[in-house]
Each structure stands twice: as structure tokens, then as C-alpha cells.
Scaffold this motif. Structure first.
Motif, PDB file in Angstrom:
ATOM      1  N   ASN A  39      -7.364  -8.065   3.024  1.00 38.45           N
ATOM      2  CA  ASN A  39      -7.704  -7.069   2.011  1.00 38.45           C
ATOM      3  C   ASN A  39      -8.462  -7.694   0.845  1.00 38.45           C
ATOM      4  O   ASN A  39      -9.405  -7.104   0.305  1.00 38.45           O
ATOM      5  CB  ASN A  39      -6.437  -6.397   1.486  1.00 38.45           C
ATOM      6  N   ASN A  45       0.859  -1.177   0.000  1.00 35.58           N
ATOM      7  CA  ASN A  45       0.000   0.000   0.000  1.00 35.58           C
ATOM      8  C   ASN A  45       0.897   1.230   0.000  1.00 35.58           C
ATOM      9  O   ASN A  45       1.664   1.463   0.928  1.00 35.58           O
ATOM     10  CB  ASN A  45      -0.905  -0.019   1.237  1.00 35.58           C
ATOM     11  N   VAL A 105      -3.530  -1.432   5.496  1.00 33.30           N
ATOM     12  CA  VAL A 105      -4.273  -0.209   5.198  1.00 33.30           C
ATOM     13  C   VAL A 105      -4.228   0.760   6.378  1.00 33.30           C
ATOM     14  O   VAL A 105      -4.209   1.971   6.204  1.00 33.30           O
ATOM     15  CB  VAL A 105      -5.739  -0.547   4.840  1.00 33.30           C
ATOM     16  N   TRP A 155     -10.042  -5.442   6.446  1.00 34.94           N
ATOM     17  CA  TRP A 155      -8.995  -4.449   6.603  1.00 34.94           C
ATOM     18  C   TRP A 155      -7.863  -4.989   7.450  1.00 34.94           C
ATOM     19  O   TRP A 155      -8.004  -5.987   8.151  1.00 34.94           O
ATOM     20  CB  TRP A 155      -9.518  -3.115   7.091  1.00 34.94           C
TER      21      TRP A 155
END
Length: 272
Positions: free
Chosen positions: A216, A3, A234, A221
Motif C-alpha cells: 500500500n 482499512n 484493500v 494493492w
């Protein structure tokens, strides 16, 4: 996939429609010179028990430790758990699954352990942890030996098709191929009471990246504890104390349920 966006704190309240997956070392307990030296704070144990009840049992430990160590550390709780990076699984109904390897790999790992013990005897501070189906080499008290330990592990895993190396925080581990925390999460999510929920995975180490990616991928999450230059997570919490605070807040909050979660928080909790 990493990410690239700046990580932010997780939503303060956990939706009751989630399933919670918790790494242990570096997430719920700090690191120690020896894995047996850690202890879980009683208020954190109580919070985990309360959260498990609130989530109808959809709370699991996902750890590199074997199940026996997890049960001792969390006693009297006996939670759904994945031990040895998912090589061992215990479902909510108590059924256990242990992915047995073949005798050739068992003999090979025994020989590696014997060589590792000889290696450690000439390198003070290196700890060899025999977990049965896996073998960990720790250098927390011998940081200057990191390169030598990695070289030893890479040399000895070469040519073996049944094991891979799993790096971690001052440790490298011989782990059976096919066992990782992401696979453990996916298998648990197929069973009640996890099935149909949104997975939430909290962890700190490279081993937890598999869990982040799996959560994910199922539109749940992921929460990184600490800092890392590149992660699939995240969200982020700074340290073990922050994890404790988040768990305690969720355990004792009467507002943490689907009907009271705000629309903006729900969107954040469903972030990819």
C-alpha cells in the motif's frame, strides 16, 4: 494501518506493469496437520510459471517457510523468494541473502527448542518446527492448548533482544527481529525486474499484514485471503480456491496487459 472500508474483490485482470508477491500457506495451498503434507496443484504451478513469464520474472514467493521447502514445493520452478519471513532472500538473478544472526542468539534459540520439545512431549498434538533461524510451535491438532503454547512462547522470548514472536494461524513463531514480509517486499522492489512496478501482495495471515502495508505504501494493492476483523488489505478473496481461480484467469487471459486494461480498472488497481 487497518482499512476500515468494506473489502471488495481484486480487479479481475492483473496489469503487466505490476509485480506479484504471493504468500504460500493459506494462500496457494491449504493448511495441513504437518507443513510437509501440503501439495501445490499442477495447474496452479503452471499458472504461476506463465504469470512469471508474462511479468518478466517479477513474481516472488514470500513465506514463513525456508527457501529449501519452497523450492521442493514449487519444483521445477525456482522463483525469486523470501523465506523465513524475509530472513532469507533470493533475487531474480539467483543471488541469495541470508541475514546471519550472532552465536549468542543461535545458542539461545537452540535452548528454547530443547525446552519446546520437552513441553510438546507432555502436550500431545503440539508440533515443534525447527526452521534453523526461526522456531515455530503449531497447535492445529491440539486447539485446546493454544493458551498454554502462547504462554510458553511469551515466557521464553522475554528478555531476548534478537527475537520477536510472530502469531499466525494455529502457530506462534520465534522470528529474528528485523525480518518480516514487508521488509522483504521493499528489498525486492529495489531490484530488477521488480523495480519501477506496482507491488501486488496476496496473503491470508497476520504475518502478511507487513506485506499489505508495504504494498500500500508503494501505491500498489493488497489482497486478504479469507476474513479478518481488521486488516490493512484493500481487496479480498474468500479462500485458496478463489486465489487459484484468479491466478488461472490471469495466466490464460490474453487481455491482461496495460493497453487493454480499462480506465476504471486502472483506477481500482491504483487504490491506496
Amino acid at each position: 494501518m487497518a482499512n476500515d472500508l468494506p473489502l471488495r474483490p481484486p480487479p479481475p485482470l492483473l496489469d503487466d506493469a505490476c509485480a506479484l508477491f504471493l504468500d504460500v500457506d493459506g494462500t496457494l495451498v491449504g493448511f495441513a496437520e504437518h507443513p510437509s503434507a501440503v501439495a501445490l496443484a499442477p495447474d496452479v504451478r503452471a499458472a504461476i510459471a506463465r504469470l512469471s513469464d508474462r511479468l518478466d520474472g517479477a513474481l516472488a514467493l514470500v513465506s514463513g517457510r525456508p527457501l529449501g521447502q519452497l523450492d521442493a514445493l514449487f519444483s521445477p520452478l525456482r522463483l525469486p523468494a523470501a523465506g523465513l519471513h524475509g530472513h532469507q532472500l533470493r533475487h531474480a538473478d539467483g543471488r541469495s541473502h541470508d541475514a546471519h544472526g550472532d552465536q549468542a542468539n543461535a545458542d539461545w534459540l537452540r535452548a528454547v527448542r530443547e525446552q519446546a520439545e520437552r513441553f510438546a512431549s507432555s502436550h500431545p498434538g503440539i508440533l515443534i518446527e525447527d526452521k534453523g533461524a526461526s522456531l515455530a510451535l503449531h497447535w492445529r491438532t491440539a486447539p485446546d492448548a493454544a493458551a498454554e503454547v502462547r504462554a510458553f512462547a511469551e515466557r521464553h522470548v522475554r528478555g531476548n533482544s534478537g527475537y520477536r514472536l510472530q502469531p499466525g494461524d494455529h502457530v506462534i513463531e520465534f522470528v529474528p527481529i528485523g525480518s518480516d514480509k514487508g521488509r522483504a517486499l521493499r528489498m525486492m522492489m529495489q531490484q530488477a525486474p521488480f523495480r519501477g512496478r506496482l507491488p501486488v501482495f496476496i496473503g491470508d495471515d497476520l504475518t502478511d499484514e507487513y506485506g499489505f502495508e508495504a504494498a500500500n505504501a508503494q501505491h500498489g494493492w493488497s489482497v486478504l485471503v479469507g476474513e479478518r476483523e481488521s486488516s490493512a488489505a484493500v481487496f479480498q478473496l474468500p479462500d485458496v480456491d478463489a486465489v487459484h481461480g484468479w491466478l488461472l484467469e490471469n495466466a490464460w487471459s490474453s487481455a491482461a496487459n496495460p493497453t487493454s486494461t480499462s480506465t476504471s480498472t486502472k483506477k481500482e488497481m491504483h487504490a491506496p
